[in-house]
Design a protein around this motif. Structure first.
Motif, PDB file in Angstrom:
ATOM      1  N   ALA A 122       0.872  -1.178   0.000  1.00  0.00           N
ATOM      2  CA  ALA A 122       0.000   0.000   0.000  1.00  0.00           C
ATOM      3  C   ALA A 122       0.910   1.229   0.000  1.00  0.00           C
ATOM      4  O   ALA A 122       2.025   1.174   0.526  1.00  0.00           O
ATOM      5  CB  ALA A 122      -0.867  -0.014   1.255  1.00  0.00           C
ATOM      6  N   VAL A 145      -4.826   3.982   7.128  1.00  0.00           N
ATOM      7  CA  VAL A 145      -4.578   3.254   8.374  1.00  0.00           C
ATOM      8  C   VAL A 145      -3.310   3.802   9.015  1.00  0.00           C
ATOM      9  O   VAL A 145      -2.245   3.820   8.395  1.00  0.00           O
ATOM     10  CB  VAL A 145      -4.422   1.732   8.122  1.00  0.00           C
ATOM     11  CG1 VAL A 145      -4.362   0.979   9.445  1.00  0.00           C
ATOM     12  CG2 VAL A 145      -5.577   1.211   7.276  1.00  0.00           C
ATOM     13  N   GLY A 155      -3.411  -6.481  15.188  1.00  0.00           N
ATOM     14  CA  GLY A 155      -4.233  -5.269  15.108  1.00  0.00           C
ATOM     15  C   GLY A 155      -4.001  -4.291  16.239  1.00  0.00           C
ATOM     16  O   GLY A 155      -4.638  -3.241  16.297  1.00  0.00           O
ATOM     17  N   GLY A 183      -2.112   3.846   2.929  1.00  0.00           N
ATOM     18  CA  GLY A 183      -3.360   3.947   2.186  1.00  0.00           C
ATOM     19  C   GLY A 183      -4.223   2.738   2.521  1.00  0.00           C
ATOM     20  O   GLY A 183      -3.703   1.643   2.745  1.00  0.00           O
ATOM     21  N   VAL A 185      -6.363  -0.343   1.877  1.00  0.00           N
ATOM     22  CA  VAL A 185      -6.520  -1.292   0.776  1.00  0.00           C
ATOM     23  C   VAL A 185      -7.897  -1.937   0.884  1.00  0.00           C
ATOM     24  O   VAL A 185      -8.204  -2.593   1.872  1.00  0.00           O
ATOM     25  CB  VAL A 185      -5.430  -2.393   0.831  1.00  0.00           C
ATOM     26  CG1 VAL A 185      -5.593  -3.352  -0.349  1.00  0.00           C
ATOM     27  CG2 VAL A 185      -4.043  -1.785   0.851  1.00  0.00           C
ATOM     28  N   ASN A 267       1.451  -6.812   2.916  1.00  0.00           N
ATOM     29  CA  ASN A 267       1.145  -6.089   4.151  1.00  0.00           C
ATOM     30  C   ASN A 267       2.330  -6.166   5.102  1.00  0.00           C
ATOM     31  O   ASN A 267       2.877  -5.159   5.506  1.00  0.00           O
ATOM     32  CB  ASN A 267      -0.118  -6.643   4.817  1.00  0.00           C
ATOM     33  CG  ASN A 267      -0.414  -5.962   6.140  1.00  0.00           C
ATOM     34  OD1 ASN A 267      -0.113  -4.780   6.315  1.00  0.00           O
ATOM     35  ND2 ASN A 267      -0.961  -6.692   7.092  1.00  0.00           N
ATOM     36  N   GLU A 268       2.716  -7.391   5.469  1.00  0.00           N
ATOM     37  CA  GLU A 268       3.917  -7.492   6.307  1.00  0.00           C
ATOM     38  C   GLU A 268       4.583  -8.835   6.171  1.00  0.00           C
ATOM     39  O   GLU A 268       4.022  -9.770   5.607  1.00  0.00           O
ATOM     40  CB  GLU A 268       3.606  -7.154   7.769  1.00  0.00           C
ATOM     41  CG  GLU A 268       2.550  -7.979   8.418  1.00  0.00           C
ATOM     42  CD  GLU A 268       2.257  -7.490   9.855  1.00  0.00           C
ATOM     43  OE1 GLU A 268       2.739  -6.420  10.263  1.00  0.00           O
ATOM     44  OE2 GLU A 268       1.560  -8.227  10.562  1.00  0.00           O
TER      45      GLU A 268
HETATM   46  P1  AMP Z   1      -1.280  -5.684  10.565  1.00  0.00           P
HETATM   47  O1  AMP Z   1      -1.119  -5.451  12.033  1.00  0.00           O
HETATM   48  O2  AMP Z   1      -0.514  -4.753   9.696  1.00  0.00           O
HETATM   49  O3  AMP Z   1      -1.070  -7.138  10.194  1.00  0.00           O
HETATM   50  O4  AMP Z   1      -2.827  -5.430  10.235  1.00  0.00           O
HETATM   51  C1  AMP Z   1      -3.834  -6.234  10.819  1.00  0.00           C
HETATM   52  C2  AMP Z   1      -5.039  -6.297   9.894  1.00  0.00           C
HETATM   53  O5  AMP Z   1      -5.561  -4.979   9.660  1.00  0.00           O
HETATM   54  C3  AMP Z   1      -4.719  -6.844   8.503  1.00  0.00           C
HETATM   55  O6  AMP Z   1      -4.717  -8.249   8.485  1.00  0.00           O
HETATM   56  C4  AMP Z   1      -5.850  -6.221   7.689  1.00  0.00           C
HETATM   57  O7  AMP Z   1      -7.044  -6.960   7.864  1.00  0.00           O
HETATM   58  C5  AMP Z   1      -6.016  -4.850   8.309  1.00  0.00           C
HETATM   59  N1  AMP Z   1      -5.166  -3.859   7.605  1.00  0.00           N
HETATM   60  C6  AMP Z   1      -3.886  -3.568   7.891  1.00  0.00           C
HETATM   61  N2  AMP Z   1      -3.374  -2.635   7.050  1.00  0.00           N
HETATM   62  C7  AMP Z   1      -4.370  -2.327   6.182  1.00  0.00           C
HETATM   63  C8  AMP Z   1      -4.478  -1.439   5.063  1.00  0.00           C
HETATM   64  N3  AMP Z   1      -3.456  -0.648   4.675  1.00  0.00           N
HETATM   65  N4  AMP Z   1      -5.655  -1.404   4.405  1.00  0.00           N
HETATM   66  C9  AMP Z   1      -6.706  -2.177   4.797  1.00  0.00           C
HETATM   67  N5  AMP Z   1      -6.668  -3.025   5.838  1.00  0.00           N
HETATM   68  C10 AMP Z   1      -5.519  -3.117   6.542  1.00  0.00           C
END
Ligand code: AMP
Length: 386
Positions: A122, A145, A155, A183, A185, A267-268
């Protein structure tokens, strides 16, 4: 140190959670002993291991004693201090190397590495102060986000900004600074690939799986992901690019979004076994945990092939634990419990796997039916009292 590690060698694992537990079980099957470094007195990993050092991850005396007792060091827990890691790496081989951990510990380092390696994410901006955030919001737009760059998981440490009025309070609430704005997604699904890479550069990658979250915590994994073969191919080649770019020796998971146009955005990444790979214990000749151990021990990597399709469901918190007797009484559900004594809300307590013949993963209703007792039909279904 001699690689491949001979049988009866001791693998040091930093972190005492369920990922360490399942890695230690895989190590035991290969004839190795595990020594766990953890803060917890009674940890899931130490319960099934040869030895444990109970300490924080910074104390040099404990780190030295731990390193002296083991032949190679790996981890299941990412938030080890840079100094602690450097000390360990000066004493024994650390696999994956500390550089991979440093990249994954910090969302800015992670996204910079990914973008430099030609991997799409993103759009993002680093946010040190409120002015940066306002500028980033005007470039990336809303929704977006806002996340902490470090110490976030499941999260925690993130807020979705939908309205300009949310910008300032979210900035004030999230710690530690700096933050990152991403941004939003609008994804069609979330997928992940777990991949192992050996010291010789050989890789073994499981097929992409689909992940569904509940309350920001992984709930269900479908293996394989129900995506077009071209998208699955893109996901695998991204995973390969990531481990080659890091020159990783070990196991790594790549979490990705697939958007409505079929684009794949990372994402990561996590340089360790991953919750979305737990199904591999039951559905594959060599699980993600075996590949983790094999890669760090310098053993040959078998193909990351599966003999069955699978659905994995996490047992989270006290509510899911109450289903344990029913789970045990349900034929076909393969139970896994992590040995945690206290079932706090949101805590991962175990998981169950259900296998299907290769190519026969069911549709939505079939998945729910396969996961009774989790999805009970409504009490009134099929019966009318009128
Ligand atoms: P993370 O802690 O980065 O793994 O984010 C946890 C969850 O939040 C992800 O598995 C997604 O469901 C949601 N999420 C994280 N970043 C985004 C993003 N940029 N756009 C939309 N959903 C996101």
């Amino acid at each position: 140190m001699m690689f491949p590690l001979p049988p009866n060698s001791t693998i040091g694992l930093v972190g005492g959670g369920q990922l360490g537990r399942m890695s230690a079980i895989a190590a035991a099957r290969l004839g190795y002993r595990c020594h766990i470094l953890t803060r917890e007195v009674d940890s899931p990993a130490a319960q099934v291991s040869h030895a444990v050092t109970i300490s924080d991850y910074e104390d040099p005396v404990s780190l030295r004693a731990f390193a002296a007792a083991v032949d190679v060091i790996s981890f299941e827990f990412e938030n080890v201090s840079a100094e602690g890691l450097d000390l360990l790496a000066s004493l024994k081989p650390v696999r994956p190397a500390p550089t991979a951990l440093r990249v994954s510990q910090d969302r800015v380092a992670e996204k910079s590495f990914l973008n430099q390696a030609g991997v799409a994410t993103a759009p993002w901006a680093c946010v040190a102060g409120l002015d940066d955030l306002r500028a980033a919001v005007s470039t990336l737009g809303l929704p977006a986000v806002l996340k902490t760059t470090r110490l976030g998981y499941d999260g925690k440490g993130q807020r979705v900004l939908r309205d300009p009025s949310e910008v300032e309070p979210a900035f004030a609430a999230l710690e530690p600074k700096p933050l990152i704005l991403e941004g939003f997604v609008d994804f069609a699904c979330e997928i992940s690939v777990v991949i192992a890479r050996g010291a010789d550069g050989a890789v073994s990658a499981f097929d992409a799986v689909e992940n569904r979250h509940r309350g920001h915590i992984l709930d269900v994994t479908l293996a394989p992901a129900r995506i077009a073969p071209e998208i699955a191919g893109v996901a695998s080649s991204i995973a390969r690019r990531v481990v080659d770019g890091l020159e990783l020796v070990g196991l790594l998971a790549v979490e990705m979004f697939v958007d409505a146009e079929g684009r794949v955005l990372v994402n990561e990444i996590a340089p360790r076994p991953h919750n979305s790979g737990h199904w591999t214990i039951d559905a594959c000749p060599a699980s993600q945990f075996e590949l983790h151990i094999r890669s760090i021990a310098g053993l040959p990597l078998p193909p990351a092939a599966r003999h069955s399709d699978a659905v994995m469901k996490n047992l989270v918190g006290p509510e899911d634990v109450t289903l344990w007797p029913e789970i045990l009484a349900t034929p076909g559900l393969i139970p896994h419990l992590y040995g945690k004594t206290e079932a706090r809300p949101g805590r991962k307590m175990g998981h169950v796997t259900r296998l299907f013949p290769l190519g026969a993963l069911p549709g939505e209703f079939g998945v729910e039916a396969a996961l009774r007792p989790f999805f009970k039909p409504p009490a009134s279904a099929g019966l009318s009292e009128a």
